[in-house]
Scaffold this motif. Structure first.
Motif, PDB file in Angstrom:
ATOM      1  N   ARG A   2       0.931  -1.329  -0.242  1.00 32.66           N
ATOM      2  CA  ARG A   2      -0.135   0.269  -0.410  1.00 32.66           C
ATOM      3  C   ARG A   2       0.539   1.124   0.122  1.00 32.66           C
ATOM      4  O   ARG A   2       2.220   1.239   0.840  1.00 32.66           O
ATOM      5  CB  ARG A   2      -0.879   0.174   0.855  1.00 32.66           C
ATOM      6  CG  ARG A   2      -2.039  -1.388   1.281  1.00 32.66           C
ATOM      7  CD  ARG A   2      -3.164  -0.400   2.306  1.00 32.66           C
ATOM      8  NE  ARG A   2      -2.740   0.344   3.397  1.00 32.66           N
ATOM      9  CZ  ARG A   2      -2.239  -0.028   4.790  1.00 32.66           C
ATOM     10  NH1 ARG A   2      -2.344  -1.583   4.421  1.00 32.66           N
ATOM     11  NH2 ARG A   2      -2.002   0.601   5.430  1.00 32.66           N
ATOM     12  N   LEU A   3       0.243   2.396  -0.404  1.00 28.51           N
ATOM     13  CA  LEU A   3       1.140   3.866  -1.243  1.00 28.51           C
ATOM     14  C   LEU A   3       1.765   3.572   0.967  1.00 28.51           C
ATOM     15  O   LEU A   3       2.807   4.588   1.125  1.00 28.51           O
ATOM     16  CB  LEU A   3       0.215   4.581  -0.836  1.00 28.51           C
ATOM     17  CG  LEU A   3       0.558   5.852  -1.217  1.00 28.51           C
ATOM     18  CD1 LEU A   3       2.162   5.741  -2.133  1.00 28.51           C
ATOM     19  CD2 LEU A   3      -0.047   6.909  -1.968  1.00 28.51           C
ATOM     20  N   LYS A   9       8.012   3.565   4.698  1.00 33.77           N
ATOM     21  CA  LYS A   9       9.707   2.333   4.764  1.00 33.77           C
ATOM     22  C   LYS A   9      10.321   4.057   3.886  1.00 33.77           C
ATOM     23  O   LYS A   9      11.455   3.669   3.792  1.00 33.77           O
ATOM     24  CB  LYS A   9       9.370   1.587   3.555  1.00 33.77           C
ATOM     25  CG  LYS A   9      10.422   0.439   3.514  1.00 33.77           C
ATOM     26  CD  LYS A   9      10.375  -0.781   2.751  1.00 33.77           C
ATOM     27  CE  LYS A   9      11.448  -2.285   3.144  1.00 33.77           C
ATOM     28  NZ  LYS A   9      12.516  -1.093   2.215  1.00 33.77           N
ATOM     29  N   MET A  10      10.347   4.312   2.643  1.00 33.52           N
ATOM     30  CA  MET A  10      11.307   5.313   2.322  1.00 33.52           C
ATOM     31  C   MET A  10      11.598   6.469   3.485  1.00 33.52           C
ATOM     32  O   MET A  10      13.011   7.085   3.229  1.00 33.52           O
ATOM     33  CB  MET A  10      10.159   6.517   1.162  1.00 33.52           C
ATOM     34  CG  MET A  10       9.860   5.583   0.011  1.00 33.52           C
ATOM     35  SD  MET A  10       9.286   7.034  -1.227  1.00 33.52           S
ATOM     36  CE  MET A  10       8.527   7.317  -1.220  1.00 33.52           C
ATOM     37  N   PHE A 140      14.630  10.916  -7.851  1.00 32.81           N
ATOM     38  CA  PHE A 140      13.361  10.267  -8.473  1.00 32.81           C
ATOM     39  C   PHE A 140      13.664   8.737  -8.811  1.00 32.81           C
ATOM     40  O   PHE A 140      13.091   7.357  -8.890  1.00 32.81           O
ATOM     41  CB  PHE A 140      12.305  10.876  -9.992  1.00 32.81           C
ATOM     42  CG  PHE A 140      11.999  12.173  -9.304  1.00 32.81           C
ATOM     43  CD1 PHE A 140      11.452  12.760  -8.597  1.00 32.81           C
ATOM     44  CD2 PHE A 140      11.232  12.547 -10.418  1.00 32.81           C
ATOM     45  CE1 PHE A 140      10.482  13.524  -8.131  1.00 32.81           C
ATOM     46  CE2 PHE A 140      11.154  13.834 -10.106  1.00 32.81           C
ATOM     47  CZ  PHE A 140      10.453  13.965  -9.114  1.00 32.81           C
ATOM     48  N   GLN A 141      14.750   8.338  -9.219  1.00 32.22           N
ATOM     49  CA  GLN A 141      15.788   7.299  -8.829  1.00 32.22           C
ATOM     50  C   GLN A 141      15.439   5.714  -8.556  1.00 32.22           C
ATOM     51  O   GLN A 141      15.194   5.458  -8.389  1.00 32.22           O
ATOM     52  CB  GLN A 141      16.595   7.180 -10.081  1.00 32.22           C
ATOM     53  CG  GLN A 141      18.052   7.433  -8.731  1.00 32.22           C
ATOM     54  CD  GLN A 141      19.548   7.874  -9.457  1.00 32.22           C
ATOM     55  OE1 GLN A 141      19.313   8.265 -10.741  1.00 32.22           O
ATOM     56  NE2 GLN A 141      20.142   6.749  -8.423  1.00 32.22           N
ATOM     57  N   HIS A 142      15.286   6.506  -6.972  1.00 33.37           N
ATOM     58  CA  HIS A 142      14.778   5.747  -5.418  1.00 33.37           C
ATOM     59  C   HIS A 142      13.381   5.472  -5.141  1.00 33.37           C
ATOM     60  O   HIS A 142      13.554   4.698  -5.112  1.00 33.37           O
ATOM     61  CB  HIS A 142      15.788   6.586  -4.826  1.00 33.37           C
ATOM     62  CG  HIS A 142      17.271   6.662  -4.717  1.00 33.37           C
ATOM     63  ND1 HIS A 142      18.279   5.467  -5.286  1.00 33.37           N
ATOM     64  CD2 HIS A 142      18.175   7.733  -4.758  1.00 33.37           C
ATOM     65  CE1 HIS A 142      19.479   5.607  -5.204  1.00 33.37           C
ATOM     66  NE2 HIS A 142      19.446   7.199  -4.735  1.00 33.37           N
ATOM     67  N   ILE A 143      12.730   5.901  -6.002  1.00 32.14           N
ATOM     68  CA  ILE A 143      11.091   5.979  -5.994  1.00 32.14           C
ATOM     69  C   ILE A 143      10.696   4.722  -6.574  1.00 32.14           C
ATOM     70  O   ILE A 143      10.807   5.031  -7.468  1.00 32.14           O
ATOM     71  CB  ILE A 143      10.537   7.035  -5.794  1.00 32.14           C
ATOM     72  CG1 ILE A 143      10.771   8.655  -4.869  1.00 32.14           C
ATOM     73  CG2 ILE A 143       8.560   7.036  -5.923  1.00 32.14           C
ATOM     74  CD1 ILE A 143      10.194   9.581  -4.863  1.00 32.14           C
ATOM     75  N   PRO A 144      10.143   3.568  -5.520  1.00 29.05           N
ATOM     76  CA  PRO A 144       9.918   2.331  -6.598  1.00 29.05           C
ATOM     77  C   PRO A 144       8.253   2.468  -7.137  1.00 29.05           C
ATOM     78  O   PRO A 144       7.512   1.730  -7.527  1.00 29.05           O
ATOM     79  CB  PRO A 144       9.993   1.886  -5.237  1.00 29.05           C
ATOM     80  CG  PRO A 144       9.544   1.962  -3.455  1.00 29.05           C
ATOM     81  CD  PRO A 144      10.123   3.544  -4.221  1.00 29.05           C
ATOM     82  N   SER A 145       7.158   3.806  -7.254  1.00 29.35           N
ATOM     83  CA  SER A 145       6.028   4.403  -7.530  1.00 29.35           C
ATOM     84  C   SER A 145       6.292   5.398  -8.248  1.00 29.35           C
ATOM     85  O   SER A 145       6.574   5.999  -7.661  1.00 29.35           O
ATOM     86  CB  SER A 145       4.919   4.465  -5.762  1.00 29.35           C
ATOM     87  OG  SER A 145       4.475   5.112  -6.567  1.00 29.35           O
ATOM     88  N   LYS A 146       5.221   4.674  -9.736  1.00 28.08           N
ATOM     89  CA  LYS A 146       5.004   6.347 -10.178  1.00 28.08           C
ATOM     90  C   LYS A 146       4.288   7.012  -9.628  1.00 28.08           C
ATOM     91  O   LYS A 146       4.056   7.635 -10.118  1.00 28.08           O
ATOM     92  CB  LYS A 146       4.759   4.634 -11.580  1.00 28.08           C
ATOM     93  CG  LYS A 146       5.902   4.857 -12.727  1.00 28.08           C
ATOM     94  CD  LYS A 146       5.706   3.636 -14.017  1.00 28.08           C
ATOM     95  CE  LYS A 146       6.132   4.067 -15.257  1.00 28.08           C
ATOM     96  NZ  LYS A 146       7.457   2.592 -14.063  1.00 28.08           N
ATOM     97  N   ALA A 179      11.110  -3.990  -7.242  1.00 25.12           N
ATOM     98  CA  ALA A 179       9.919  -4.421  -6.393  1.00 25.12           C
ATOM     99  C   ALA A 179       9.575  -3.263  -5.020  1.00 25.12           C
ATOM    100  O   ALA A 179      10.328  -2.173  -5.702  1.00 25.12           O
ATOM    101  CB  ALA A 179      11.039  -5.413  -5.025  1.00 25.12           C
ATOM    102  N   PRO A 180       8.274  -3.106  -5.587  1.00 25.49           N
ATOM    103  CA  PRO A 180       7.461  -2.350  -4.321  1.00 25.49           C
ATOM    104  C   PRO A 180       8.124  -1.852  -3.239  1.00 25.49           C
ATOM    105  O   PRO A 180       7.823  -0.260  -3.046  1.00 25.49           O
ATOM    106  CB  PRO A 180       6.028  -2.971  -4.563  1.00 25.49           C
ATOM    107  CG  PRO A 180       6.545  -4.270  -4.502  1.00 25.49           C
ATOM    108  CD  PRO A 180       7.132  -4.559  -5.316  1.00 25.49           C
ATOM    109  N   ASP A 181       8.500  -2.610  -2.793  1.00 23.87           N
ATOM    110  CA  ASP A 181       9.542  -2.250  -1.374  1.00 23.87           C
ATOM    111  C   ASP A 181      10.961  -1.477  -1.530  1.00 23.87           C
ATOM    112  O   ASP A 181      11.746  -1.276  -0.743  1.00 23.87           O
ATOM    113  CB  ASP A 181       9.645  -2.941  -0.052  1.00 23.87           C
ATOM    114  CG  ASP A 181      10.227  -4.529  -0.678  1.00 23.87           C
ATOM    115  OD1 ASP A 181      10.748  -4.339  -1.934  1.00 23.87           O
ATOM    116  OD2 ASP A 181      10.326  -5.686   0.103  1.00 23.87           O
ATOM    117  N   ASP A 182      11.331  -1.567  -2.917  1.00 21.12           N
ATOM    118  CA  ASP A 182      12.579  -1.391  -3.213  1.00 21.12           C
ATOM    119  C   ASP A 182      13.014  -0.004  -2.833  1.00 21.12           C
ATOM    120  O   ASP A 182      13.326   0.815  -4.176  1.00 21.12           O
ATOM    121  CB  ASP A 182      13.729  -2.055  -4.517  1.00 21.12           C
ATOM    122  CG  ASP A 182      14.532  -1.660  -4.816  1.00 21.12           C
ATOM    123  OD1 ASP A 182      14.930  -0.502  -4.000  1.00 21.12           O
ATOM    124  OD2 ASP A 182      15.543  -3.068  -5.451  1.00 21.12           O
TER     125      ASP A 182
END
Length: 210
Positions: A2-3, A9-10, A140-146, A179-182
């Motif tokens: 979830r967002l 986590k970020m 932005f290269q570190h964010i896993p969510s578009k 991965a969505p948590d990376d």
């Protein structure tokens, strides 16, 4: 994921990285940065990405009269260099520890304002339509969510004056399966995807490279 979980986590991951070795995680060229070397690396970024493009960025304005916004300031590496060019610099980061370190490093810069934001929008900065330029690099290269990245771009559009420029960088290697948590190896965009996102957020993509 979830967002809300992604955002938490970020924040947690970047706080931990900042406590471990903030300057290394901001710029992985080396682990043992001195103050001078670290901030000189920020000056190189500004020399390459900003000073070579002042016509597009300033559009006839005196840079010392411009208010600029930096997304993902980390420990203030680029922020300090921006403050040597522009009259007012506002900067945000998701990590409270990064903001703490940047605040200490930039205590001699009264025209710099630093904020910890919530990781998905820029609601901490209410002044819509008052910024002359916005910049974000190696963030932005570190964010896993578009979804998160697009929301940032939309928020920058809200804050900028009409026709102002936003220069930003995303992960362009679409062979990466993130991965969505990376929170280190973020989600990737093709050129077409990046342009479409910018247009949805109210921007006209003028040029890009990479």
């Amino acid at each position: 994921m979830r967002l809300e979980q992604q955002l938490e986590k970020m924040r947690r991951d970047w706080d931990e990285r900042a406590k471990e070795n903030a300057r290394y995680y901001v710029n992985t060229e080396r682990q043992d940065w001195t103050d001078d070397e670290f901030f000189q690396s920020g000056k190189r970024t500004v020399a390459e990405e900003i000073l070579t493009d002042m016509g597009n960025i300033c559009q006839g304005k005196d840079p010392k009269q411009m208010r600029v916004l930096e997304i993902g300031c980390g420990a203030g590496r680029v922020t300090r260099a921006l403050s040597e060019v522009f009259g007012e610099v506002w900067a945000v980061d998701v990590s409270g520890e990064m903001i703490r370190q940047a605040t200490a490093a930039l205590a001699d810069r009264p025209h710099v304002r630093l904020f910890q934001n919530n990781g998905t929008d820029l609601s901490i900065i209410p002044d819509s339509g008052t910024f002359d330029f916005a910049f974000s690099t190696i963030v932005f290269q570190h964010i896993p969510s578009k979804e998160v990245i697009e929301n940032y771009v939309r928020e920058v559009s809200r804050l900028l004056k009409p026709k102002a420029l936003f220069k930003f960088q995303v992960q362009g290697d679409t062979s990466i399966d993130t991965a969505p948590d990376d929170t280190w190896l973020g989600t990737a965009y093709s050129d077409a995807e990046a342009c479409a996102m910018a247009e949805r957020c109210g921007f006209e993509p003028r040029y890009r490279h990479g």
